[in-house]
Design a protein around this motif. Structure first.
Motif, PDB file in Angstrom:
ATOM      1  N   VAL A   1       0.879  -1.133   0.101  1.00  0.00           N
ATOM      2  CA  VAL A   1      -0.136  -0.010  -0.039  1.00  0.00           C
ATOM      3  C   VAL A   1       0.807   1.241  -0.009  1.00  0.00           C
ATOM      4  N   ASP A   2       2.080   1.249   0.664  1.00  0.00           N
ATOM      5  CA  ASP A   2       3.023   2.451   0.844  1.00  0.00           C
ATOM      6  C   ASP A   2       3.434   2.504  -0.785  1.00  0.00           C
ATOM      7  N   GLU A   3       3.674   1.496  -1.604  1.00  0.00           N
ATOM      8  CA  GLU A   3       4.088   1.593  -2.902  1.00  0.00           C
ATOM      9  C   GLU A   3       3.062   2.307  -3.884  1.00  0.00           C
ATOM     10  N   ILE A   4       1.760   1.597  -3.393  1.00  0.00           N
ATOM     11  CA  ILE A   4       0.623   2.080  -4.314  1.00  0.00           C
ATOM     12  C   ILE A   4       0.391   3.790  -4.260  1.00  0.00           C
ATOM     13  N   ALA A   5       0.680   4.072  -2.462  1.00  0.00           N
ATOM     14  CA  ALA A   5       0.434   5.613  -2.431  1.00  0.00           C
ATOM     15  C   ALA A   5       1.620   6.533  -3.093  1.00  0.00           C
ATOM     16  N   ALA A   6       2.658   6.121  -3.503  1.00  0.00           N
ATOM     17  CA  ALA A   6       3.838   6.720  -4.111  1.00  0.00           C
ATOM     18  C   ALA A   6       3.468   6.828  -5.371  1.00  0.00           C
ATOM     19  N   GLU A   7       3.092   5.549  -6.149  1.00  0.00           N
ATOM     20  CA  GLU A   7       2.834   5.434  -7.450  1.00  0.00           C
ATOM     21  C   GLU A   7       1.611   6.235  -8.075  1.00  0.00           C
ATOM     22  N   TYR A   8       0.685   6.365  -7.092  1.00  0.00           N
ATOM     23  CA  TYR A   8      -0.623   7.158  -7.622  1.00  0.00           C
ATOM     24  C   TYR A   8      -0.803   8.522  -6.829  1.00  0.00           C
ATOM     25  N   ALA A   9       0.465   8.966  -6.287  1.00  0.00           N
ATOM     26  CA  ALA A   9       0.375  10.354  -5.592  1.00  0.00           C
ATOM     27  C   ALA A   9      -0.134  11.283  -6.933  1.00  0.00           C
ATOM     28  N   GLY A  10      -1.013  12.145  -6.282  1.00  0.00           N
ATOM     29  CA  GLY A  10      -1.576  13.229  -7.303  1.00  0.00           C
ATOM     30  C   GLY A  10      -2.563  12.848  -8.051  1.00  0.00           C
ATOM     31  N   GLU A  11      -3.170  11.461  -7.875  1.00  0.00           N
ATOM     32  CA  GLU A  11      -4.159  10.797  -8.711  1.00  0.00           C
ATOM     33  C   GLU A  11      -5.067  10.665  -7.354  1.00  0.00           C
ATOM     34  N   ILE A  12      -4.655  10.007  -6.329  1.00  0.00           N
ATOM     35  CA  ILE A  12      -5.477   9.575  -5.275  1.00  0.00           C
ATOM     36  C   ILE A  12      -4.597  10.009  -3.995  1.00  0.00           C
ATOM     37  N   ALA A  13      -5.559  10.248  -2.695  1.00  0.00           N
ATOM     38  CA  ALA A  13      -4.799  10.128  -1.634  1.00  0.00           C
ATOM     39  C   ALA A  13      -5.021   8.820  -1.189  1.00  0.00           C
ATOM     40  N   VAL A  14      -4.133   8.184  -0.217  1.00  0.00           N
ATOM     41  CA  VAL A  14      -4.146   6.993   0.438  1.00  0.00           C
ATOM     42  C   VAL A  14      -4.126   7.413   2.003  1.00  0.00           C
ATOM     43  N   ARG A  15      -5.117   7.027   2.694  1.00  0.00           N
ATOM     44  CA  ARG A  15      -5.158   7.117   4.001  1.00  0.00           C
ATOM     45  C   ARG A  15      -5.254   5.929   4.848  1.00  0.00           C
ATOM     46  N   ALA A  16      -4.994   5.683   6.031  1.00  0.00           N
ATOM     47  CA  ALA A  16      -5.130   4.551   7.060  1.00  0.00           C
ATOM     48  C   ALA A  16      -5.905   4.524   8.140  1.00  0.00           C
ATOM     49  N   VAL A  17      -6.621   3.702   8.604  1.00  0.00           N
ATOM     50  CA  VAL A  17      -7.379   3.488   9.824  1.00  0.00           C
ATOM     51  C   VAL A  17      -7.088   2.702  10.470  1.00  0.00           C
ATOM     52  N   GLU A  18      -6.758   2.704  11.791  1.00  0.00           N
ATOM     53  CA  GLU A  18      -6.402   1.677  12.762  1.00  0.00           C
ATOM     54  C   GLU A  18      -7.486   1.481  13.286  1.00  0.00           C
ATOM     55  N   VAL A  19      -8.211   0.371  13.388  1.00  0.00           N
ATOM     56  CA  VAL A  19      -9.885   0.137  13.478  1.00  0.00           C
ATOM     57  C   VAL A  19     -10.132  -0.027  14.792  1.00  0.00           C
ATOM     58  N   ASP A  20      -9.127  -0.640  15.843  1.00  0.00           N
ATOM     59  CA  ASP A  20      -9.342  -0.861  17.135  1.00  0.00           C
ATOM     60  C   ASP A  20      -9.458   0.525  17.785  1.00  0.00           C
ATOM     61  N   GLY A  21      -8.778   1.546  17.455  1.00  0.00           N
ATOM     62  CA  GLY A  21      -8.631   2.898  18.074  1.00  0.00           C
ATOM     63  C   GLY A  21      -9.825   3.869  17.425  1.00  0.00           C
ATOM     64  N   ASN A  22     -10.303   3.214  16.288  1.00  0.00           N
ATOM     65  CA  ASN A  22     -11.550   4.194  15.708  1.00  0.00           C
ATOM     66  C   ASN A  22     -12.835   3.381  14.976  1.00  0.00           C
ATOM     67  N   PRO A  23     -13.346   2.759  16.233  1.00  0.00           N
ATOM     68  CA  PRO A  23     -14.396   1.888  15.925  1.00  0.00           C
ATOM     69  C   PRO A  23     -15.587   2.198  15.087  1.00  0.00           C
ATOM     70  N   GLY A  24     -15.770   3.727  15.086  1.00  0.00           N
ATOM     71  CA  GLY A  24     -16.708   4.579  14.490  1.00  0.00           C
ATOM     72  C   GLY A  24     -16.656   4.415  12.935  1.00  0.00           C
ATOM     73  N   ILE A  25     -15.562   4.445  12.375  1.00  0.00           N
ATOM     74  CA  ILE A  25     -15.229   4.323  11.162  1.00  0.00           C
ATOM     75  C   ILE A  25     -15.551   2.925  10.433  1.00  0.00           C
ATOM     76  N   ALA A  26     -15.280   1.802  11.316  1.00  0.00           N
ATOM     77  CA  ALA A  26     -15.342   0.692  11.111  1.00  0.00           C
ATOM     78  C   ALA A  26     -16.801   0.150  11.156  1.00  0.00           C
ATOM     79  N   GLU A  27     -17.494   0.751  11.854  1.00  0.00           N
ATOM     80  CA  GLU A  27     -18.951   0.206  12.142  1.00  0.00           C
ATOM     81  C   GLU A  27     -19.712   1.077  10.929  1.00  0.00           C
ATOM     82  N   ARG A  28     -19.323   2.419  10.484  1.00  0.00           N
ATOM     83  CA  ARG A  28     -19.875   3.158   9.475  1.00  0.00           C
ATOM     84  C   ARG A  28     -19.883   2.445   8.146  1.00  0.00           C
ATOM     85  N   LEU A  29     -18.564   1.832   8.069  1.00  0.00           N
ATOM     86  CA  LEU A  29     -18.696   1.244   6.716  1.00  0.00           C
ATOM     87  C   LEU A  29     -18.739  -0.398   6.850  1.00  0.00           C
ATOM     88  N   ALA A  30     -19.530  -0.762   7.725  1.00  0.00           N
ATOM     89  CA  ALA A  30     -19.770  -2.225   8.089  1.00  0.00           C
ATOM     90  C   ALA A  30     -18.570  -3.144   7.636  1.00  0.00           C
TER      91      ALA A  30
END
Length: 110
Positions: free
Chosen positions: A41-70
Protein backbone atom coordinates in the motif's frame (compact mmCIF):
# COMPACT_ATOMS: atom_id res chain seq x y z
CA UNK A 1 6.24 6.62 2.59
CA UNK A 2 4.16 7.16 5.70
CA UNK A 3 0.45 7.00 5.02
CA UNK A 4 -1.49 9.63 6.98
CA UNK A 5 -3.83 8.26 9.64
CA UNK A 6 -7.54 8.97 9.71
CA UNK A 7 -9.55 8.96 12.92
CA UNK A 8 -13.23 8.93 13.71
CA UNK A 9 -12.91 12.72 14.17
CA UNK A 10 -11.18 13.38 10.82
CA UNK A 11 -13.03 10.88 8.58
CA UNK A 12 -15.65 13.36 7.33
CA UNK A 13 -13.18 16.08 6.33
CA UNK A 14 -10.31 13.92 5.05
CA UNK A 15 -12.26 11.20 3.26
CA UNK A 16 -15.84 12.19 2.51
CA UNK A 17 -15.05 15.84 1.71
CA UNK A 18 -11.73 15.17 -0.08
CA UNK A 19 -11.19 16.84 -3.44
CA UNK A 20 -9.49 13.73 -4.86
CA UNK A 21 -10.40 10.05 -4.61
CA UNK A 22 -9.28 8.43 -1.35
CA UNK A 23 -8.09 4.86 -0.88
CA UNK A 24 -8.73 4.02 2.76
CA UNK A 25 -6.84 1.12 4.34
CA UNK A 26 -8.48 -0.36 7.43
CA UNK A 27 -6.01 -2.32 9.54
CA UNK A 28 -4.93 -3.35 13.06
CA UNK A 29 -1.44 -3.87 14.49
CA UNK A 30 -2.21 -7.47 15.53
CA UNK A 31 -3.32 -8.41 11.97
CA UNK A 32 -0.60 -10.35 10.12
CA UNK A 33 -2.11 -9.87 6.64
CA UNK A 34 -2.43 -6.14 7.38
CA UNK A 35 1.27 -5.94 8.21
CA UNK A 36 2.15 -7.97 5.10
CA UNK A 37 0.13 -5.68 2.84
CA UNK A 38 1.41 -2.44 4.36
CA UNK A 39 4.56 -2.07 2.17
CA UNK A 40 2.46 -2.75 -0.93
CA UNK A 41 0.00 0.00 0.00
CA UNK A 42 2.96 2.33 0.64
CA UNK A 43 4.20 1.65 -2.91
CA UNK A 44 0.70 2.28 -4.30
CA UNK A 45 0.53 5.59 -2.41
CA UNK A 46 3.79 6.72 -4.02
CA UNK A 47 2.86 5.54 -7.51
CA UNK A 48 -0.64 7.06 -7.48
CA UNK A 49 0.41 10.32 -5.78
CA UNK A 50 -1.49 13.22 -7.33
CA UNK A 51 -4.23 10.90 -8.59
CA UNK A 52 -5.52 9.56 -5.27
CA UNK A 53 -4.92 10.15 -1.58
CA UNK A 54 -4.09 7.06 0.47
CA UNK A 55 -5.11 7.09 4.12
CA UNK A 56 -5.13 4.49 6.91
CA UNK A 57 -7.47 3.75 9.79
CA UNK A 58 -6.39 1.69 12.78
CA UNK A 59 -9.75 0.07 13.50
CA UNK A 60 -9.31 -0.78 17.18
CA UNK A 61 -8.80 2.89 18.01
CA UNK A 62 -11.47 4.15 15.61
CA UNK A 63 -14.48 1.86 15.87
CA UNK A 64 -16.85 4.48 14.45
CA UNK A 65 -15.34 4.24 10.98
CA UNK A 66 -15.32 0.44 11.06
CA UNK A 67 -18.97 0.44 12.07
CA UNK A 68 -19.96 3.10 9.56
CA UNK A 69 -18.36 1.08 6.74
CA UNK A 70 -19.83 -2.23 7.99
CA UNK A 71 -16.33 -3.68 8.16
CA UNK A 72 -16.39 -7.47 8.43
CA UNK A 73 -12.70 -8.30 8.06
CA UNK A 74 -9.29 -6.71 7.70
CA UNK A 75 -7.27 -5.75 5.86
CA UNK A 76 -9.88 -3.83 3.95
CA UNK A 77 -9.34 -1.28 1.19
CA UNK A 78 -12.22 1.09 0.46
CA UNK A 79 -12.11 3.58 -2.41
CA UNK A 80 -14.08 6.82 -2.11
CA UNK A 81 -14.80 9.34 -4.83
CA UNK A 82 -16.86 12.49 -4.38
CA UNK A 83 -17.74 11.49 -0.83
CA UNK A 84 -19.11 8.05 -1.58
CA UNK A 85 -17.77 4.54 -1.63
CA UNK A 86 -17.11 3.29 -5.16
CA UNK A 87 -15.42 -0.03 -4.37
CA UNK A 88 -13.82 -2.25 -1.76
CA UNK A 89 -11.35 -5.11 -1.63
CA UNK A 90 -11.13 -7.32 1.46
CA UNK A 91 -8.26 -9.54 2.54
CA UNK A 92 -4.61 -9.68 1.60
CA UNK A 93 -4.18 -8.23 -1.89
CA UNK A 94 -1.19 -8.26 -4.24
CA UNK A 95 0.07 -5.06 -5.80
CA UNK A 96 -1.20 -6.23 -9.18
CA UNK A 97 -4.72 -6.77 -7.81
CA UNK A 98 -4.77 -3.42 -5.99
CA UNK A 99 -3.62 -1.58 -9.13
CA UNK A 100 -6.27 -3.35 -11.22
CA UNK A 101 -8.90 -2.49 -8.59
CA UNK A 102 -7.86 1.18 -8.61
CA UNK A 103 -7.53 1.45 -12.37
CA UNK A 104 -10.96 -0.09 -12.85
CA UNK A 105 -12.57 2.42 -10.52
CA UNK A 106 -10.56 5.49 -11.51
CA UNK A 107 -10.99 5.11 -15.27
CA UNK A 108 -13.62 7.73 -16.25
CA UNK A 109 -15.19 5.18 -18.61
CA UNK A 110 -15.24 2.48 -15.90
Amino acid sequence: MTIPAITDATFQAEVLEAATPVLLKLWAPWCGPCRAMSPVVDEIAAEYAGEIAVRAVEVDGNPGIAERLAMRSIPLLVLFRDGREVGRAAGLQSKTRICAFLDGHLDPAG
